[in-house]
Design an enzyme around this catalytic site. Structure first.
Site, PDB file in Angstrom:
ATOM      1  N   SER A 136      28.522  38.258 101.263  1.00  0.00           N
ATOM      2  CA  SER A 136      27.348  37.394 101.379  1.00  0.00           C
ATOM      3  C   SER A 136      27.629  36.038 100.711  1.00  0.00           C
ATOM      4  CB  SER A 136      26.149  38.124 100.756  1.00  0.00           C
ATOM      5  OG  SER A 136      24.957  37.535 101.130  1.00  0.00           O
ATOM      6  N   ARG A 202      11.412  37.004  97.262  1.00  0.00           N
ATOM      7  CA  ARG A 202      12.254  38.204  97.359  1.00  0.00           C
ATOM      8  C   ARG A 202      11.740  39.129  98.477  1.00  0.00           C
ATOM      9  NH1 ARG A 202      17.448  39.880  96.227  1.00  0.00           N
ATOM     10  NH2 ARG A 202      17.529  41.999  95.456  1.00  0.00           N
ATOM     11  N   ASP A 290      23.352  43.634 110.699  1.00  0.00           N
ATOM     12  CA  ASP A 290      23.063  42.488 109.821  1.00  0.00           C
ATOM     13  C   ASP A 290      22.251  41.430 110.580  1.00  0.00           C
ATOM     14  OD1 ASP A 290      23.138  40.286 108.077  1.00  0.00           O
ATOM     15  OD2 ASP A 290      25.175  40.743 107.395  1.00  0.00           O
ATOM     16  N   HIS A 319      21.922  43.731 106.496  1.00  0.00           N
ATOM     17  CA  HIS A 319      22.867  42.937 105.701  1.00  0.00           C
ATOM     18  C   HIS A 319      23.286  43.668 104.411  1.00  0.00           C
ATOM     19  CE1 HIS A 319      24.751  39.498 103.871  1.00  0.00           C
ATOM     20  NE2 HIS A 319      23.894  39.492 102.880  1.00  0.00           N
ATOM     21  N   ASP A 320      22.298  44.239 103.692  1.00  0.00           N
ATOM     22  CA  ASP A 320      22.622  44.918 102.436  1.00  0.00           C
ATOM     23  C   ASP A 320      23.522  46.139 102.634  1.00  0.00           C
ATOM     24  OD1 ASP A 320      21.579  43.259 100.510  1.00  0.00           O
ATOM     25  OD2 ASP A 320      19.668  44.322 100.299  1.00  0.00           O
TER      26      ASP A 320
HETATM   27  C1  ACO Z   1      21.977  43.878  85.467  1.00  0.00           C
HETATM   28  C2  ACO Z   1      21.664  43.921  86.919  1.00  0.00           C
HETATM   29  O1  ACO Z   1      20.645  44.366  87.345  1.00  0.00           O
HETATM   30  S1  ACO Z   1      22.835  43.260  87.919  1.00  0.00           S
HETATM   31  C3  ACO Z   1      22.170  43.054  89.441  1.00  0.00           C
HETATM   32  C4  ACO Z   1      22.110  44.295  90.281  1.00  0.00           C
HETATM   33  N1  ACO Z   1      21.798  43.968  91.626  1.00  0.00           N
HETATM   34  C5  ACO Z   1      22.687  43.272  92.351  1.00  0.00           C
HETATM   35  O2  ACO Z   1      23.774  42.996  91.994  1.00  0.00           O
HETATM   36  C6  ACO Z   1      22.258  42.885  93.673  1.00  0.00           C
HETATM   37  C7  ACO Z   1      22.776  43.770  94.678  1.00  0.00           C
HETATM   38  N2  ACO Z   1      21.984  44.985  94.777  1.00  0.00           N
HETATM   39  C8  ACO Z   1      20.957  45.075  95.649  1.00  0.00           C
HETATM   40  O3  ACO Z   1      20.627  44.150  96.361  1.00  0.00           O
HETATM   41  C9  ACO Z   1      20.239  46.407  95.695  1.00  0.00           C
HETATM   42  O4  ACO Z   1      20.256  46.993  94.424  1.00  0.00           O
HETATM   43  C10 ACO Z   1      20.806  47.405  96.722  1.00  0.00           C
HETATM   44  C11 ACO Z   1      20.877  46.765  98.090  1.00  0.00           C
HETATM   45  C12 ACO Z   1      22.206  47.840  96.347  1.00  0.00           C
HETATM   46  C13 ACO Z   1      19.912  48.641  96.748  1.00  0.00           C
HETATM   47  O5  ACO Z   1      18.590  48.232  96.788  1.00  0.00           O
HETATM   48  P1  ACO Z   1      17.434  49.014  96.007  1.00  0.00           P
HETATM   49  O6  ACO Z   1      16.240  48.152  95.884  1.00  0.00           O
HETATM   50  O7  ACO Z   1      17.942  49.573  94.710  1.00  0.00           O
HETATM   51  O8  ACO Z   1      17.179  50.246  96.911  1.00  0.00           O
HETATM   52  P2  ACO Z   1      15.967  50.548  97.809  1.00  0.00           P
HETATM   53  O9  ACO Z   1      15.713  49.473  98.791  1.00  0.00           O
HETATM   54  O10 ACO Z   1      16.228  51.906  98.352  1.00  0.00           O
HETATM   55  O11 ACO Z   1      14.727  50.570  96.816  1.00  0.00           O
HETATM   56  C14 ACO Z   1      14.656  51.537  95.840  1.00  0.00           C
HETATM   57  C15 ACO Z   1      13.577  51.183  94.849  1.00  0.00           C
HETATM   58  O12 ACO Z   1      12.348  50.926  95.515  1.00  0.00           O
HETATM   59  C16 ACO Z   1      11.366  51.869  95.091  1.00  0.00           C
HETATM   60  N3  ACO Z   1      10.543  52.201  96.235  1.00  0.00           N
HETATM   61  C17 ACO Z   1      10.943  52.816  97.379  1.00  0.00           C
HETATM   62  N4  ACO Z   1       9.896  52.906  98.220  1.00  0.00           N
HETATM   63  C18 ACO Z   1       8.842  52.340  97.608  1.00  0.00           C
HETATM   64  C19 ACO Z   1       7.493  52.126  97.985  1.00  0.00           C
HETATM   65  N5  ACO Z   1       7.030  52.536  99.153  1.00  0.00           N
HETATM   66  N6  ACO Z   1       6.678  51.514  97.090  1.00  0.00           N
HETATM   67  C20 ACO Z   1       7.142  51.084  95.900  1.00  0.00           C
HETATM   68  N7  ACO Z   1       8.412  51.270  95.492  1.00  0.00           N
HETATM   69  C21 ACO Z   1       9.246  51.888  96.341  1.00  0.00           C
HETATM   70  C22 ACO Z   1      12.159  53.067  94.612  1.00  0.00           C
HETATM   71  O13 ACO Z   1      11.404  53.859  93.705  1.00  0.00           O
HETATM   72  C23 ACO Z   1      13.326  52.370  93.926  1.00  0.00           C
HETATM   73  O14 ACO Z   1      12.907  51.892  92.676  1.00  0.00           O
HETATM   74  P3  ACO Z   1      13.976  51.653  91.481  1.00  0.00           P
HETATM   75  O15 ACO Z   1      14.961  50.674  91.990  1.00  0.00           O
HETATM   76  O16 ACO Z   1      13.149  51.165  90.346  1.00  0.00           O
HETATM   77  O17 ACO Z   1      14.604  52.997  91.231  1.00  0.00           O
HETATM   78  N1  HSE Z   2      20.871  42.010  98.142  1.00  0.00           N
HETATM   79  C1  HSE Z   2      21.685  40.917  97.747  1.00  0.00           C
HETATM   80  C2  HSE Z   2      21.421  39.687  98.556  1.00  0.00           C
HETATM   81  C3  HSE Z   2      22.060  39.700  99.862  1.00  0.00           C
HETATM   82  O1  HSE Z   2      23.411  39.425  99.768  1.00  0.00           O
HETATM   83  C4  HSE Z   2      21.426  40.488  96.358  1.00  0.00           C
HETATM   84  O2  HSE Z   2      20.348  40.771  95.839  1.00  0.00           O
HETATM   85  O3  HSE Z   2      22.296  39.832  95.790  1.00  0.00           O
END
Ligand code: ACO
Ligand code: HSE
Length: 353
Positions: A136, A202, A290, A319-320
């Site tokens: 990305s 977001r 994507d 995309h994710d």
């Molecule tokens: C220190 C740091 O944090 S570093 C940064 C970390 N993040 C990054 O680097 C960015 C890259 N990562 C991402 O973009 C994301 O984490 C991904 C794509 C890997 C996964 O996305 P996630 O949001 O974790 O997964 P998903 O879309 O399945 O959502 C899960 C969350 O939504 C919540 N959820 C799911 N359905 C619902 C709903 N209907 N209503 C409310 N909450 C909900 C879940 O309980 C879960 O909560 P949690 O994250 O607190 O456990």
């Molecule tokens: N899910 C990604 C963005 C898309 O690349 C992030 O939160 O960094």
């Protein structure tokens, strides 16, 4: 968990726009040990809201018994300039005013970011990088960096990204910035300025990071009786809240604009011409669902980057998918590296003849 370290650049740093930063710091994470030949370096560029801790957000790719095992590889990732995970960004103190930068943090481009990364690379005396990998926004930065430092990177793994940000992508980003601008607190100079707007941003972004199928699979209502309070609605709200716990609207704004300005053809005679200059062996990876960086963009890269390899991840995650489809991503990189071995074997055979 590896602990981030800090790199300080004390001299004035001129940006592509002509604006300057009076120095900066980068937070970076390393994992594994550099081998005596210094030939096992993997440099990771993170996506929009990532940190330098790739073992957190690409945990199934990096770790013991994973593809990039720290017993074999030396992996490094720096938080982007302007970021909020330890690198100098809008919440940092401007040494000239002794106040946080906030709105005065100058806009930068991916070219500025990779110039900053390169100063860190030089400081660490990493003359050759086995693989530069990014997805990305990180893929955009990796491609830029590979173009400006053609003799450093041996391989480029470019994931779910593009050569020039599309009108579609820019429209998504501007729509998110509109949400931030609508937040009255965005006018203020405080750490939380624009946070409410960023939550909406977001939620909008999620629609481009995921897919119709992703929502159908995870947010479908079990029954048929409800008329409001839908799961999909609370999911959107939750995703905004979740990001607001760990990010600020200034960094979000600046990085989305850096993404918009991404164009490897700028001042290089156009995108196609620039891509012919790319030297590392390149693997282009796309995700078939994507919506934000559609596969056309990766096919375009594959077509214009000579001898590039291509891998299409099959996923309903959108995309994710590049952050979650580890098995396919691992297979793609494994196949790509396997080609090195085949080439070496062919060379050996040719020499025997
Ligand atoms: C220190 C740091 O944090 S570093 C940064 C970390 N993040 C990054 O680097 C960015 C890259 N990562 C991402 O973009 C994301 O984490 C991904 C794509 C890997 C996964 O996305 P996630 O949001 O974790 O997964 P998903 O879309 O399945 O959502 C899960 C969350 O939504 C919540 N959820 C799911 N359905 C619902 C709903 N209907 N209503 C409310 N909450 C909900 C879940 O309980 C879960 O909560 P949690 O994250 O607190 O456990
Ligand atoms: N899910 C990604 C963005 C898309 O690349 C992030 O939160 O960094």
């Amino acid at each position: 968990m590896p602990t981030p370290q800090l790199f300080h650049h004390q001299q004035e740093f001129q940006l592509e726009s002509g604006a300057t930063l009076p120095g900066f710091q980068l937070a970076y994470t390393t994992y594994g040990t550099l081998n005596p030949q210094r030939s096992n370096v993997v440099w990771v560029c993170h996506a929009l809201t990532g940190s330098s801790d790739f073992t957190d957000w690409w945990c199934d790719l990096f770790g013991e018994d994973k593809f990039y095992d720290p017993r074999e590889w030396f992996v490094i990732c720096a938080n982007t300039l302007g970021g909020c995970y330890g690198s100098t960004g809008p919440l940092s103190i401007n040494p000239k005013t002794l106040q946080p930068y906030f709105h005065t943090f100058p806009q930068f481009t991916n070219r500025d970011v990779v110039r900053a990364f390169d100063l860190l690379r030089q400081e660490l005396e990493l003359e050759r990088i086995h693989t530069l990998i990014g997805g990305s926004l990180g893929g955009q930065q990796a491609l830029e960096w590979a173009l400006v430092q053609p003799d450093v990177f041996e391989r480029l793994v470019h994931v779910a990204s593009n050569a020039r940000h599309s009108p579609w992508g820019i429209a998504f980003n501007e729509t998110q910035r509109m949400a931030i601008r609508q937040d009255p607190s965005w006018e203020s100079s405080t750490a939380n300025a624009g946070k409410e707007g960023m939550k909406t941003a977001r939620a909008i972004a999620m629609l481009s990071y995921r897919h119709y199928k992703t929502y159908n699979e995870s947010q479908q209502e079990p029954g048929h009786s409800i008329t409001e309070d839908f799961r999909a609605a609370s999911y959107q709200v939750y995703q905004g809240e979740k990001l607001a716990q760990r990010f600020n609207a200034y960094t979000y704004w600046l990085l989305s604009k850096a993404m918009d300005s991404h164009n490897v053809g700028r001042d290089r005679g156009g995108v196609e011409k620039a891509l012919t200059q790319l030297k590392p062996r390149t693997l282009i990876v796309g995700v078939n669902s994507d919506l934000l960086f559609p596969v056309e963009e990766q096919y375009f890269l594959h077509e214009h980057v000579e001898s590039s390899s291509f891998y299409l991840i099959n996923s309903s995650y959108g995309h994710d998918g590049f952050l979650v489809e580890f098995e396919q991503l691992t297979e793609a990189i494994k196949d790509f590296y396997q080609q090195d071995k085949l080439k070496a074997a062919l060379n050996y055979e040719e020499q025997q003849w």
